[in-house]
Design an enzyme around this catalytic site. Sequence first.
Site, short mmCIF file in Angstrom:
data_model
loop_
_atom_site.label_atom_id
_atom_site.label_comp_id
_atom_site.label_asym_id
_atom_site.label_seq_id
_atom_site.Cartn_x
_atom_site.Cartn_y
_atom_site.Cartn_z
N PRO A 16 24.63 -79.12 23.14
CA PRO A 16 25.48 -79.91 24.03
C PRO A 16 26.96 -79.90 23.64
O PRO A 16 27.30 -79.89 22.46
CB PRO A 16 24.92 -81.33 23.89
CG PRO A 16 24.13 -81.32 22.63
CD PRO A 16 23.61 -79.93 22.48
N ASN A 17 27.76 -79.90 24.69
CA ASN A 17 29.23 -79.99 24.62
C ASN A 17 29.90 -78.71 24.13
O ASN A 17 31.13 -78.61 24.15
CB ASN A 17 29.69 -81.19 23.76
CG ASN A 17 29.22 -82.49 24.37
OD1 ASN A 17 29.50 -82.76 25.52
ND2 ASN A 17 28.47 -83.29 23.61
N ARG A 24 37.79 -79.12 24.15
CA ARG A 24 37.18 -80.19 23.36
C ARG A 24 37.77 -80.22 21.95
O ARG A 24 37.56 -79.31 21.15
CB ARG A 24 35.68 -79.92 23.26
CG ARG A 24 34.94 -80.88 22.39
CD ARG A 24 33.53 -80.40 22.12
NE ARG A 24 32.83 -81.38 21.34
CZ ARG A 24 31.72 -81.16 20.66
NH1 ARG A 24 31.17 -79.96 20.67
NH2 ARG A 24 31.15 -82.12 19.98
N TYR A 29 37.58 -77.95 16.68
CA TYR A 29 36.70 -76.86 17.08
C TYR A 29 37.44 -75.56 17.44
O TYR A 29 36.81 -74.55 17.74
CB TYR A 29 35.82 -77.31 18.26
CG TYR A 29 34.90 -78.45 17.90
CD1 TYR A 29 33.89 -78.26 16.96
CD2 TYR A 29 35.04 -79.71 18.47
CE1 TYR A 29 33.05 -79.30 16.60
CE2 TYR A 29 34.20 -80.75 18.13
CZ TYR A 29 33.20 -80.55 17.19
OH TYR A 29 32.37 -81.58 16.84
N ASN A 80 23.60 -73.07 17.02
CA ASN A 80 24.50 -74.20 16.84
C ASN A 80 23.98 -75.27 17.81
O ASN A 80 24.25 -75.22 19.01
CB ASN A 80 25.95 -73.83 17.18
CG ASN A 80 26.90 -75.01 16.94
OD1 ASN A 80 26.44 -76.14 16.69
ND2 ASN A 80 28.19 -74.76 17.03
N ALA A 83 25.29 -81.76 18.56
CA ALA A 83 24.87 -83.07 18.06
C ALA A 83 23.35 -83.17 17.87
O ALA A 83 22.89 -83.98 17.05
CB ALA A 83 25.35 -84.15 19.02
N HIS A 86 21.61 -83.23 14.39
CA HIS A 86 21.47 -84.42 13.56
C HIS A 86 20.40 -85.38 14.08
O HIS A 86 20.17 -86.41 13.47
CB HIS A 86 22.82 -85.16 13.50
CG HIS A 86 23.99 -84.24 13.32
ND1 HIS A 86 24.14 -83.45 12.19
CD2 HIS A 86 25.04 -83.92 14.14
CE1 HIS A 86 25.24 -82.71 12.33
NE2 HIS A 86 25.80 -82.98 13.50
N ASP A 93 10.88 -78.66 15.33
CA ASP A 93 9.49 -78.21 15.54
C ASP A 93 9.45 -76.87 16.26
O ASP A 93 8.67 -75.98 15.90
CB ASP A 93 8.71 -79.25 16.34
CG ASP A 93 8.35 -80.50 15.53
OD1 ASP A 93 8.57 -80.50 14.31
OD2 ASP A 93 7.86 -81.47 16.14
N GLU A 104 21.69 -71.16 10.96
CA GLU A 104 22.34 -72.34 11.55
C GLU A 104 23.85 -72.19 11.41
O GLU A 104 24.33 -71.87 10.32
CB GLU A 104 21.85 -73.59 10.79
CG GLU A 104 22.53 -74.88 11.23
CD GLU A 104 22.04 -76.08 10.41
OE1 GLU A 104 21.17 -75.93 9.52
OE2 GLU A 104 22.57 -77.19 10.67
N HIS A 106 27.74 -73.95 12.38
CA HIS A 106 28.62 -75.01 12.91
C HIS A 106 30.05 -74.53 12.78
O HIS A 106 30.44 -73.99 11.74
CB HIS A 106 28.45 -76.32 12.13
CG HIS A 106 27.05 -76.83 12.20
ND1 HIS A 106 26.55 -77.44 13.32
CD2 HIS A 106 26.03 -76.75 11.31
CE1 HIS A 106 25.28 -77.73 13.12
NE2 HIS A 106 24.93 -77.31 11.91
N SER A 108 32.71 -76.51 12.72
CA SER A 108 33.39 -77.41 11.78
C SER A 108 32.57 -77.53 10.50
O SER A 108 31.37 -77.21 10.48
CB SER A 108 33.57 -78.78 12.42
OG SER A 108 32.30 -79.39 12.67
N ARG A 113 32.97 -84.42 7.45
CA ARG A 113 33.11 -85.30 8.61
C ARG A 113 32.26 -86.57 8.42
O ARG A 113 31.84 -86.87 7.31
CB ARG A 113 32.75 -84.51 9.88
CG ARG A 113 33.66 -83.27 10.05
CD ARG A 113 33.39 -82.54 11.33
NE ARG A 113 33.67 -83.37 12.48
CZ ARG A 113 33.24 -83.11 13.72
NH1 ARG A 113 32.52 -81.99 13.94
NH2 ARG A 113 33.52 -83.90 14.73
N ARG A 117 26.80 -86.79 10.32
CA ARG A 117 26.73 -85.33 10.53
C ARG A 117 26.24 -84.60 9.28
O ARG A 117 26.09 -83.39 9.27
CB ARG A 117 28.10 -84.77 10.93
CG ARG A 117 28.59 -85.28 12.26
CD ARG A 117 29.89 -84.60 12.67
NE ARG A 117 30.63 -85.43 13.59
CZ ARG A 117 30.45 -85.44 14.92
NH1 ARG A 117 29.58 -84.64 15.49
NH2 ARG A 117 31.16 -86.26 15.69
#
Length: 152
Positions: A16-17, A24, A29, A80, A83, A86, A93, A104, A106, A108, A113, A117
Amino acid sequence: MASKSAKRPVLIVNGPNLNMLGTRQPEIYGKETLADIERACRAEAKSLGLTVDFKQSNIEGELVGYIQQARAANSAIVINAGAYTHTSVAILDALNVAELPVIEVHLSNIYRRESFRHHSYVSLAATGVICGLGSQGYLLALTAVAQLLTKK
Ligand code: DQA
């Protein structure tokens, strides 16, 4: 020799986002859009002899669906989860069902942070984690995938 599954595309999945990149919080970012990152990933994949399926969704269940399909359709997963990193046991799963290399990413550095997070469900299923290097993290993840798949 790379295995048959290594010829399948690498799933690069964004949560998301991340569709809002560019506008953003650019101080966190960066200024690149998700389309810029997709273009860079496709070019990097090509130079590594890989192909990619590049996806984004704001919906947790859709992300779970992409990851479920990866078991049969993809050679590895670069994720990625935004949110949902977290919060989402469902994504964790699904990653465990996939039984594929998982990197994985990210943009940032999540450890510099807010404390919420600092915990990642995705990390529990990840072969490796890259954070804090901006969009370069996706390219480094593809390099790692290329090596992991040739070692198989
Ligand atoms: C992020 C970090 C997450 O904490 C955040 O919710 C995101 C983006 C990153 O790429 O830095 O949406 O995954």
